[in-house]
Write a protein that holds these residues in place. Structure first.
Motif, PDB file in Angstrom:
ATOM      1  N   GLY A 113       0.815  -1.209   0.000  1.00 16.38           N
ATOM      2  CA  GLY A 113       0.000   0.000   0.000  1.00 16.38           C
ATOM      3  C   GLY A 113       0.848   1.258   0.000  1.00 16.38           C
ATOM      4  N   HIS A 114       1.940   1.244   0.724  1.00 13.31           N
ATOM      5  CA  HIS A 114       2.829   2.406   0.784  1.00 13.31           C
ATOM      6  C   HIS A 114       3.579   2.594  -0.534  1.00 13.31           C
ATOM      7  N   VAL A 115       3.941   1.515  -1.182  1.00  8.92           N
ATOM      8  CA  VAL A 115       4.645   1.584  -2.470  1.00  8.92           C
ATOM      9  C   VAL A 115       3.718   2.171  -3.537  1.00  8.92           C
ATOM     10  N   VAL A 116       2.452   1.758  -3.523  1.00  7.53           N
ATOM     11  CA  VAL A 116       1.488   2.283  -4.484  1.00  7.53           C
ATOM     12  C   VAL A 116       1.288   3.772  -4.255  1.00  7.53           C
ATOM     13  N   ASP A 117       1.223   4.187  -3.015  1.00  5.47           N
ATOM     14  CA  ASP A 117       1.054   5.604  -2.709  1.00  5.47           C
ATOM     15  C   ASP A 117       2.261   6.406  -3.189  1.00  5.47           C
ATOM     16  N   ASP A 118       3.473   5.857  -3.028  1.00  2.32           N
ATOM     17  CA  ASP A 118       4.665   6.549  -3.515  1.00  2.32           C
ATOM     18  C   ASP A 118       4.634   6.664  -5.036  1.00  2.32           C
ATOM     19  N   ALA A 119       4.204   5.602  -5.707  1.00  2.00           N
ATOM     20  CA  ALA A 119       4.115   5.624  -7.168  1.00  2.00           C
ATOM     21  C   ALA A 119       3.057   6.625  -7.628  1.00  2.00           C
ATOM     22  N   ALA A 120       1.945   6.639  -6.952  1.00  2.00           N
ATOM     23  CA  ALA A 120       0.883   7.583  -7.303  1.00  2.00           C
ATOM     24  C   ALA A 120       1.341   9.020  -7.066  1.00  2.00           C
ATOM     25  N   THR A 121       2.061   9.239  -6.005  1.00  2.00           N
ATOM     26  CA  THR A 121       2.580  10.579  -5.720  1.00  2.00           C
ATOM     27  C   THR A 121       3.586  11.004  -6.782  1.00  2.00           C
ATOM     28  N   ALA A 122       4.434  10.085  -7.200  1.00  4.65           N
ATOM     29  CA  ALA A 122       5.415  10.403  -8.240  1.00  4.65           C
ATOM     30  C   ALA A 122       4.720  10.703  -9.567  1.00  4.65           C
ATOM     31  N   ARG A 123       3.705   9.911  -9.921  1.00  9.61           N
ATOM     32  CA  ARG A 123       2.946  10.164 -11.158  1.00  9.61           C
ATOM     33  C   ARG A 123       2.249  11.508 -11.104  1.00  9.61           C
ATOM     34  N   HIS A 124       1.644  11.803  -9.969  1.00  7.05           N
ATOM     35  CA  HIS A 124       0.932  13.074  -9.833  1.00  7.05           C
ATOM     36  C   HIS A 124       1.897  14.250  -9.925  1.00  7.05           C
ATOM     37  N   ALA A 125       3.086  14.108  -9.362  1.00  9.38           N
ATOM     38  CA  ALA A 125       4.075  15.182  -9.432  1.00  9.38           C
ATOM     39  C   ALA A 125       4.564  15.375 -10.859  1.00  9.38           C
ATOM     40  N   ARG A 126       4.646  14.288 -11.612  1.00 13.20           N
ATOM     41  CA  ARG A 126       5.175  14.388 -12.973  1.00 13.20           C
ATOM     42  C   ARG A 126       4.116  14.837 -13.970  1.00 13.20           C
ATOM     43  N   PHE A 127       2.917  14.265 -13.908  1.00 13.30           N
ATOM     44  CA  PHE A 127       1.904  14.516 -14.920  1.00 13.30           C
ATOM     45  C   PHE A 127       0.757  15.397 -14.449  1.00 13.30           C
ATOM     46  N   GLY A 128       0.613  15.610 -13.169  1.00 15.08           N
ATOM     47  CA  GLY A 128      -0.517  16.384 -12.674  1.00 15.08           C
ATOM     48  C   GLY A 128      -1.775  15.535 -12.643  1.00 15.08           C
ATOM     49  N   LYS A 129      -2.931  16.168 -12.651  1.00 11.28           N
ATOM     50  CA  LYS A 129      -4.173  15.402 -12.588  1.00 11.28           C
ATOM     51  C   LYS A 129      -4.692  15.133 -13.998  1.00 11.28           C
ATOM     52  N   LEU A 130      -5.588  14.172 -14.106  1.00 12.65           N
ATOM     53  CA  LEU A 130      -6.189  13.842 -15.387  1.00 12.65           C
ATOM     54  C   LEU A 130      -7.115  14.958 -15.836  1.00 12.65           C
ATOM     55  N   PRO A 131      -7.254  15.152 -17.142  1.00 10.36           N
ATOM     56  CA  PRO A 131      -8.197  16.167 -17.616  1.00 10.36           C
ATOM     57  C   PRO A 131      -9.633  15.732 -17.345  1.00 10.36           C
ATOM     58  N   GLU A 132     -10.520  16.674 -17.358  1.00  7.68           N
ATOM     59  CA  GLU A 132     -11.931  16.379 -17.135  1.00  7.68           C
ATOM     60  C   GLU A 132     -12.457  15.524 -18.284  1.00  7.68           C
ATOM     61  N   ARG A 133     -13.422  14.676 -17.972  1.00 11.13           N
ATOM     62  CA  ARG A 133     -14.019  13.824 -19.002  1.00 11.13           C
ATOM     63  C   ARG A 133     -14.819  14.674 -19.988  1.00 11.13           C
ATOM     64  N   ILE A 134     -14.789  14.261 -21.247  1.00 14.25           N
ATOM     65  CA  ILE A 134     -15.554  14.938 -22.289  1.00 14.25           C
ATOM     66  C   ILE A 134     -16.837  14.153 -22.510  1.00 14.25           C
ATOM     67  N   ARG A 135     -17.957  14.842 -22.505  1.00 16.50           N
ATOM     68  CA  ARG A 135     -19.233  14.179 -22.713  1.00 16.50           C
ATOM     69  C   ARG A 135     -19.344  13.699 -24.157  1.00 16.50           C
ATOM     70  N   TYR A 136     -20.083  12.621 -24.381  1.00 18.15           N
ATOM     71  CA  TYR A 136     -20.270  12.082 -25.723  1.00 18.15           C
ATOM     72  C   TYR A 136     -20.939  13.110 -26.635  1.00 18.15           C
ATOM     73  N   GLU A 137     -21.872  13.868 -26.110  1.00 21.06           N
ATOM     74  CA  GLU A 137     -22.577  14.872 -26.901  1.00 21.06           C
ATOM     75  C   GLU A 137     -21.629  15.941 -27.427  1.00 21.06           C
TER      76      GLU A 137
END
Length: 64
Positions: A4-28
């Motif tokens: 669990g701690h390793v996953v959190d470190d990986a997630a923190t590293a990804r977030h620091a590198r790429f930031g957050k995901l863009p908002e979802r685009i609606r199909y319409e």
């Protein structure tokens, strides 16, 4: 072994590198609808000199 701690470190590293995901685009918002002219009208006449762009058959090219 605590993974669990390793996953959190990986997630923190990804977030620091790429930031957050863009908002979802609606199909319409991804679909575009346009009016088109019906086929067979005078807007798209047959052009024999330009038909080679659409047919690639050696027998037709040789006139067989």
């Amino acid at each position: 072994m605590d993974t669990g701690h390793v996953v959190d470190d990986a997630a923190t590293a990804r977030h620091a590198r790429f930031g957050k995901l863009p908002e979802r685009i609606r199909y319409e918002d991804m679909v575009e609808e346009r009016e088109v002219a019906p086929k067979g009208g005078t807007a798209d006449p047959y052009h024999p000199e330009g038909s080679w762009k659409y047919f690639s058959c050696l027998a037709l090219d040789l006139g067989l």
